[in-house]
Write an enzyme that holds these catalytic residues in place. Sequence first.
Site, PDB file in Angstrom:
ATOM      1  N   GLU A 281       2.408  21.533  12.954  1.00  0.00           N
ATOM      2  CA  GLU A 281       1.882  20.152  12.890  1.00  0.00           C
ATOM      3  C   GLU A 281       0.358  20.182  12.849  1.00  0.00           C
ATOM      4  O   GLU A 281      -0.273  19.393  12.142  1.00  0.00           O
ATOM      5  CB  GLU A 281       2.362  19.316  14.079  1.00  0.00           C
ATOM      6  CG  GLU A 281       3.860  19.074  14.095  1.00  0.00           C
ATOM      7  CD  GLU A 281       4.385  18.428  12.814  1.00  0.00           C
ATOM      8  OE1 GLU A 281       3.674  17.626  12.198  1.00  0.00           O
ATOM      9  OE2 GLU A 281       5.524  18.755  12.424  1.00  0.00           O
ATOM     10  N   TRP A 284      -0.477  20.637   9.430  1.00  0.00           N
ATOM     11  CA  TRP A 284      -0.485  19.436   8.582  1.00  0.00           C
ATOM     12  C   TRP A 284      -1.850  18.743   8.632  1.00  0.00           C
ATOM     13  O   TRP A 284      -2.346  18.220   7.633  1.00  0.00           O
ATOM     14  CB  TRP A 284       0.615  18.452   8.999  1.00  0.00           C
ATOM     15  CG  TRP A 284       1.903  18.744   8.302  1.00  0.00           C
ATOM     16  CD1 TRP A 284       2.963  19.437   8.810  1.00  0.00           C
ATOM     17  CD2 TRP A 284       2.265  18.369   6.958  1.00  0.00           C
ATOM     18  NE1 TRP A 284       3.963  19.508   7.861  1.00  0.00           N
ATOM     19  CE2 TRP A 284       3.555  18.866   6.718  1.00  0.00           C
ATOM     20  CE3 TRP A 284       1.623  17.673   5.935  1.00  0.00           C
ATOM     21  CZ2 TRP A 284       4.231  18.680   5.501  1.00  0.00           C
ATOM     22  CZ3 TRP A 284       2.279  17.479   4.726  1.00  0.00           C
ATOM     23  CH2 TRP A 284       3.564  17.983   4.517  1.00  0.00           C
ATOM     24  N   TRP A 312       4.218  -2.375  -7.701  1.00  0.00           N
ATOM     25  CA  TRP A 312       4.187  -2.917  -6.339  1.00  0.00           C
ATOM     26  C   TRP A 312       4.266  -4.436  -6.402  1.00  0.00           C
ATOM     27  O   TRP A 312       3.741  -5.060  -7.323  1.00  0.00           O
ATOM     28  CB  TRP A 312       2.880  -2.530  -5.628  1.00  0.00           C
ATOM     29  CG  TRP A 312       2.575  -1.071  -5.589  1.00  0.00           C
ATOM     30  CD1 TRP A 312       1.559  -0.419  -6.239  1.00  0.00           C
ATOM     31  CD2 TRP A 312       3.288  -0.056  -4.863  1.00  0.00           C
ATOM     32  NE1 TRP A 312       1.610   0.930  -5.969  1.00  0.00           N
ATOM     33  CE2 TRP A 312       2.650   1.182  -5.128  1.00  0.00           C
ATOM     34  CE3 TRP A 312       4.404  -0.057  -4.020  1.00  0.00           C
ATOM     35  CZ2 TRP A 312       3.087   2.391  -4.593  1.00  0.00           C
ATOM     36  CZ3 TRP A 312       4.835   1.135  -3.482  1.00  0.00           C
ATOM     37  CH2 TRP A 312       4.187   2.344  -3.759  1.00  0.00           C
ATOM     38  N   ASN A 348       5.086   9.425  15.656  1.00  0.00           N
ATOM     39  CA  ASN A 348       5.149   9.849  14.251  1.00  0.00           C
ATOM     40  C   ASN A 348       6.445   9.438  13.547  1.00  0.00           C
ATOM     41  O   ASN A 348       6.426   8.977  12.412  1.00  0.00           O
ATOM     42  CB  ASN A 348       4.962  11.359  14.147  1.00  0.00           C
ATOM     43  CG  ASN A 348       4.995  11.819  12.710  1.00  0.00           C
ATOM     44  OD1 ASN A 348       4.184  11.377  11.895  1.00  0.00           O
ATOM     45  ND2 ASN A 348       5.953  12.669  12.375  1.00  0.00           N
ATOM     46  N   TRP A 366       0.984   0.899  -0.856  1.00  0.00           N
ATOM     47  CA  TRP A 366       0.711   1.678   0.358  1.00  0.00           C
ATOM     48  C   TRP A 366      -0.699   1.468   0.891  1.00  0.00           C
ATOM     49  O   TRP A 366      -0.962   1.638   2.076  1.00  0.00           O
ATOM     50  CB  TRP A 366       0.970   3.176   0.110  1.00  0.00           C
ATOM     51  CG  TRP A 366       0.135   3.802  -0.983  1.00  0.00           C
ATOM     52  CD1 TRP A 366       0.478   3.953  -2.290  1.00  0.00           C
ATOM     53  CD2 TRP A 366      -1.188   4.349  -0.870  1.00  0.00           C
ATOM     54  NE1 TRP A 366      -0.542   4.556  -2.992  1.00  0.00           N
ATOM     55  CE2 TRP A 366      -1.576   4.812  -2.152  1.00  0.00           C
ATOM     56  CE3 TRP A 366      -2.087   4.486   0.184  1.00  0.00           C
ATOM     57  CZ2 TRP A 366      -2.813   5.402  -2.402  1.00  0.00           C
ATOM     58  CZ3 TRP A 366      -3.328   5.076  -0.065  1.00  0.00           C
ATOM     59  CH2 TRP A 366      -3.677   5.525  -1.341  1.00  0.00           C
ATOM     60  N   TRP A 389       0.193   8.262   4.295  1.00  0.00           N
ATOM     61  CA  TRP A 389       0.675   7.058   3.588  1.00  0.00           C
ATOM     62  C   TRP A 389       1.152   7.421   2.187  1.00  0.00           C
ATOM     63  O   TRP A 389       2.189   6.955   1.726  1.00  0.00           O
ATOM     64  CB  TRP A 389      -0.408   5.967   3.545  1.00  0.00           C
ATOM     65  CG  TRP A 389      -0.303   5.098   4.754  1.00  0.00           C
ATOM     66  CD1 TRP A 389      -1.010   5.222   5.910  1.00  0.00           C
ATOM     67  CD2 TRP A 389       0.632   4.020   4.971  1.00  0.00           C
ATOM     68  NE1 TRP A 389      -0.592   4.293   6.824  1.00  0.00           N
ATOM     69  CE2 TRP A 389       0.414   3.531   6.266  1.00  0.00           C
ATOM     70  CE3 TRP A 389       1.610   3.421   4.183  1.00  0.00           C
ATOM     71  CZ2 TRP A 389       1.150   2.478   6.805  1.00  0.00           C
ATOM     72  CZ3 TRP A 389       2.348   2.360   4.711  1.00  0.00           C
ATOM     73  CH2 TRP A 389       2.118   1.900   6.015  1.00  0.00           C
TER      74      TRP A 389
END
Length: 474
Positions: A281, A284, A312, A348, A366, A389
């Site tokens: 993590e 990430w 969208w 998360n 987004w 996102w």
Amino acid sequence: MPSTIVWLRDDLRLDDNPALAAAASAPDPMTVVYILDEDSPGIRPLGGAARWWLHHSLAALAADLESRGSRLLLRRGAARDVLRGLAAETAAASILWNRRYALPERTVDANFEEWAAQHGIVATSFQANLLFEPGSVRTGSGGPYKVFTPFWRTCLAGNDPRMPLDAPQRLPGPAPAGDGSLPLSDSLDSWGLLPRRPDWSSGLAETWTPGERGGNLRLEEFLGGPVEEYGTGRDRPGLEGTSRLSPHLRFGEVSPFRVWHSLRERFPRNAPADVGIFRSELGWREFCWHLLDGNPQLATVNYRREFDRFAWQAPSGPELEAWQRGRTGYPFVDAGMRQLWQTGWMHNRVRMAAASFLVKNLLADWRLGEAWFWDTLVDADAASNPANWQWVAGSGADASPYFRIFNPVTQSKKFDAAGRYLRRFIPELAGLDDKTVHEPWTNSAAAPAYPAPLVGLQESRERALDAYQQLKDG
Ligand code: FAD
């Protein structure tokens, strides 16, 4: 006597602070400055929750510096102008900082470095906030990684990140100006970082202790137990199964090098698999910064440009507000959005579900969600927020495929089976049994104050898949 400036930015700590440690190892007077820079071109202004955090973090840092014989100078304005003025005031011969990585910030640093060189001031920078700096991890053909797993494998195959440096016990005193007085500091209060009228920060204050000490406590608590069950604990929003280090890492109150080596010390041999999962993590976080490095517009431009054509649908004002305030009628999404509003943080697993609901079930761009999180998260991060996102939206690198649509009811039954998390943040659901709490519309008389679902999951899912199909069909 030559004097030194230490310019602190996203590294608000004494521990493992290479710039501070280097200055502290020399006897020269040292000015430690933090600049609130909202004027340099392209720098993204902090959101409200991050401003609250910054205020308290700076207050904690100032006290820590004073306890070791130094002082924190606060100045506001374009960093270039502030630093030039300060260098003249204190007759600085050198300036030290820890590197930062977003393009506008890097540009400010590079320009200042050039000016310093022309004026005989030695500027030195250090690696402090990322374990693997952008540019240092490359594919076999020399390009940037687009997929996390090989990126992380390459990171792990290289040299271990350096050992952290201990905090200096004593720091040189501040540099006086030519007339012997100390440079004037702004007062922290005058920066107006705290919310007023209304002051919405009480839930943040109850949840967090910004500053290095608060961050170290979180790390100790996490290493003392939850890390050993991180693999499963990290998916249970009703438990404290994750480290909650994100805002401390964001503001550099805790060094990633310290976290890394604390894990090593805690598990010198035979570390459980959970430790590797936790470490990835942290990976990430590194990966997101690598992505931002190659894509400076990550917060505004689709990483996969074919998504520029995606249809969208602008949500109506009430729809968007229902999502923001946790009134969509889907408890898992709503508990998350309320947790965010109240505490400045969201688990998360729930971030993924709440984000998926906005971009897929409501078909909203987004960027609307990214901006809301930017304003409300205490850990709002220039790389991790847009990268995640885009991951959820399907437009990002190594992204979750667009057709993967989180079902908030399934997620909630699976990861919060007893409804602990739901009830904590949605008091209207307190009286519902463990089954109905995930689907309150099945007994709306028992929770009359809770809203009905904003959209049907099935129809909105189909609408999203159709929109994706259109994109694919070109
Ligand atoms: P832990 O599970 O204890 O993980 C340890 C650390 O690893 C975290 O503190 C964080 O620094 C890093 N990390 C964990 N997961 C991720 C991830 N997916 N991406 C990047 N770094 C990660 N994280 C932020 O720090 N800032 C953000 O602005 C942010 N925005 C997000 C937006 C969305 C839509 C989503 C789905 C995720 C976002 N994340 C963000 C990632 C993640 O949700 C948080 O880092 C994590 O929940 C923080 O809690 P923790 O410290 O307990 O994490």
